[in-house]
Motif scaffolding. Structure first.
Motif, short mmCIF file in Angstrom:
data_model
loop_
_atom_site.label_atom_id
_atom_site.label_comp_id
_atom_site.label_asym_id
_atom_site.label_seq_id
_atom_site.Cartn_x
_atom_site.Cartn_y
_atom_site.Cartn_z
N HIS A 148 59.03 50.99 39.22
CA HIS A 148 58.84 51.08 37.78
C HIS A 148 57.92 49.98 37.29
O HIS A 148 57.84 48.92 37.90
CB HIS A 148 60.19 50.91 37.05
N VAL A 149 57.30 50.20 36.15
CA VAL A 149 56.56 49.15 35.45
C VAL A 149 57.58 48.28 34.72
O VAL A 149 58.49 48.80 34.06
CB VAL A 149 55.54 49.77 34.47
N HIS A 150 57.42 46.95 34.84
CA HIS A 150 58.33 45.99 34.21
C HIS A 150 57.57 45.13 33.20
O HIS A 150 56.35 45.07 33.21
CB HIS A 150 59.00 45.12 35.26
N THR A 151 58.32 44.45 32.32
CA THR A 151 57.72 43.75 31.18
C THR A 151 57.19 42.35 31.49
O THR A 151 56.35 41.85 30.75
CB THR A 151 58.76 43.60 30.05
N LYS A 152 57.68 41.70 32.52
CA LYS A 152 57.30 40.31 32.80
C LYS A 152 56.66 40.21 34.19
O LYS A 152 56.84 41.08 35.02
CB LYS A 152 58.52 39.40 32.70
N PRO A 153 55.95 39.11 34.45
CA PRO A 153 55.37 38.92 35.77
C PRO A 153 56.44 38.64 36.82
O PRO A 153 57.58 38.27 36.49
CB PRO A 153 54.46 37.71 35.60
N CYS A 154 56.07 38.79 38.07
CA CYS A 154 56.95 38.47 39.20
C CYS A 154 57.25 36.97 39.18
O CYS A 154 56.45 36.18 38.68
CB CYS A 154 56.28 38.81 40.52
N GLY A 155 58.39 36.61 39.73
CA GLY A 155 58.76 35.20 39.82
C GLY A 155 59.54 34.94 41.09
O GLY A 155 59.68 35.82 41.94
N PRO A 156 60.09 33.76 41.23
CA PRO A 156 60.85 33.41 42.42
C PRO A 156 62.11 34.26 42.62
O PRO A 156 62.53 34.49 43.74
CB PRO A 156 61.24 31.95 42.21
N LYS A 157 62.68 34.74 41.51
CA LYS A 157 63.89 35.56 41.59
C LYS A 157 63.56 37.00 41.21
O LYS A 157 62.72 37.24 40.34
CB LYS A 157 64.96 35.01 40.65
N PRO A 158 64.23 37.97 41.83
CA PRO A 158 63.93 39.38 41.54
C PRO A 158 64.01 39.76 40.07
O PRO A 158 63.20 40.55 39.59
CB PRO A 158 64.98 40.13 42.36
N ASN A 159 64.95 39.19 39.32
CA ASN A 159 65.11 39.57 37.91
C ASN A 159 64.11 38.91 36.97
O ASN A 159 64.08 39.21 35.78
CB ASN A 159 66.54 39.28 37.44
N ASP A 160 63.25 38.02 37.51
CA ASP A 160 62.25 37.35 36.67
C ASP A 160 61.28 38.35 36.03
O ASP A 160 60.68 38.04 35.00
CB ASP A 160 61.46 36.32 37.48
N SER A 161 61.12 39.54 36.62
CA SER A 161 60.17 40.53 36.09
C SER A 161 60.69 41.26 34.86
O SER A 161 59.98 42.12 34.31
CB SER A 161 59.79 41.53 37.18
N GLY A 162 61.88 40.91 34.40
CA GLY A 162 62.40 41.49 33.17
C GLY A 162 62.77 42.96 33.30
O GLY A 162 62.78 43.53 34.39
N PRO A 163 63.04 43.63 32.18
CA PRO A 163 63.45 45.04 32.20
C PRO A 163 62.25 45.97 32.37
O PRO A 163 61.09 45.52 32.34
CB PRO A 163 64.09 45.23 30.82
N HIS A 164 62.54 47.25 32.49
CA HIS A 164 61.49 48.26 32.53
C HIS A 164 60.72 48.24 31.22
O HIS A 164 61.30 48.05 30.15
CB HIS A 164 62.08 49.67 32.67
N TYR A 165 59.41 48.47 31.32
CA TYR A 165 58.62 48.67 30.11
C TYR A 165 59.02 50.02 29.52
O TYR A 165 59.11 51.01 30.23
CB TYR A 165 57.12 48.67 30.42
N GLN A 166 59.27 50.07 28.21
CA GLN A 166 59.59 51.32 27.52
C GLN A 166 58.64 51.50 26.35
O GLN A 166 58.41 50.56 25.57
CB GLN A 166 61.04 51.30 27.02
#
Length: 188
Positions: free
Chosen positions: A90-108
């Protein structure tokens, strides 16, 4: 050049070109990278068993038309992954980071006021960009999604590869298991 070997053709740097056979203006972004365990590259793997370091990713985003004729097409190609396996993406709202959840939620396109979004009225392939795929016997897979809107500038920053295909049922809609890998994509 970094390990990620990213090639970016951002819409700001690319003159609009006529889309073949459609006669409408088109702009786009292309990212090509290798997944690395380091979170500082363009593409990061969080699970090397399912997305091995060195596996490849290409993301191509194209925007067509405007107003009621607006469309966005996102293509994802992966290689070097586990053969004969279904992955969600899926497309996500934030850039990648050290932790998997750093990319934020799905873009809607129309954001769900309740996050994380699992309501099928919001978490669906018409309101989000879903790129689920099954890899072939060589660990290659591809997927393309086209939606009837443009991504808002600066609000979509990555594509995340997930553990399994995307659920559609209420209370689970849009979920696809653990975040296995992420690629930074400055979607226009």
């Amino acid at each position: 050049m970094s390990i990620a070997t990213a090639v970016l053709t951002a819409s700001l740097a690319m003159a609009p070109a006529a889309a073949p056979a459609m006669g409408v203006q088109c702009t786009g972004v292309t990212v090509r990278a290798h997944f690395a365990a380091s979170p500082t590259g363009e593409a990061v793997t969080y699970d090397q068993a399912l997305v091995p370091e060195g596996s490849r990713v290409t993301v191509v985003e194209k925007r067509y038309g405007s107003g009621k004729d607006a469309r966005t097409s996102v293509s994802l190609r992966l290689s070097g992954l586990v053969p004969d396996r279904t992955y969600g993406a899926h497309v996500h709202t934030k850039p990648c980071g050290p932790k998997p959840n750093d990319s934020g939620p799905h873009y809607q396109n129309v954001p769900d006021p309740v996050q994380p979004s699992t309501d099928p009225a919001y978490a669906n392939p018409r309101n989000e960009v879903w790129l689920d795929m099954k890899t072939d016997e060589d660990g290659r897979g591809s997927s393309t999604a086209t939606v009837a809107w443009h991504v808002r500038y600066g609000e979509a920053r990555s594509v995340v590869v997930h553990e399994h295909g995307t659920h559609t049922e209420p209370g689970q809609a849009g979920t696809a298991g653990a975040r296995l890998a992420c690629v930074n994509v400055p979607l226009a």
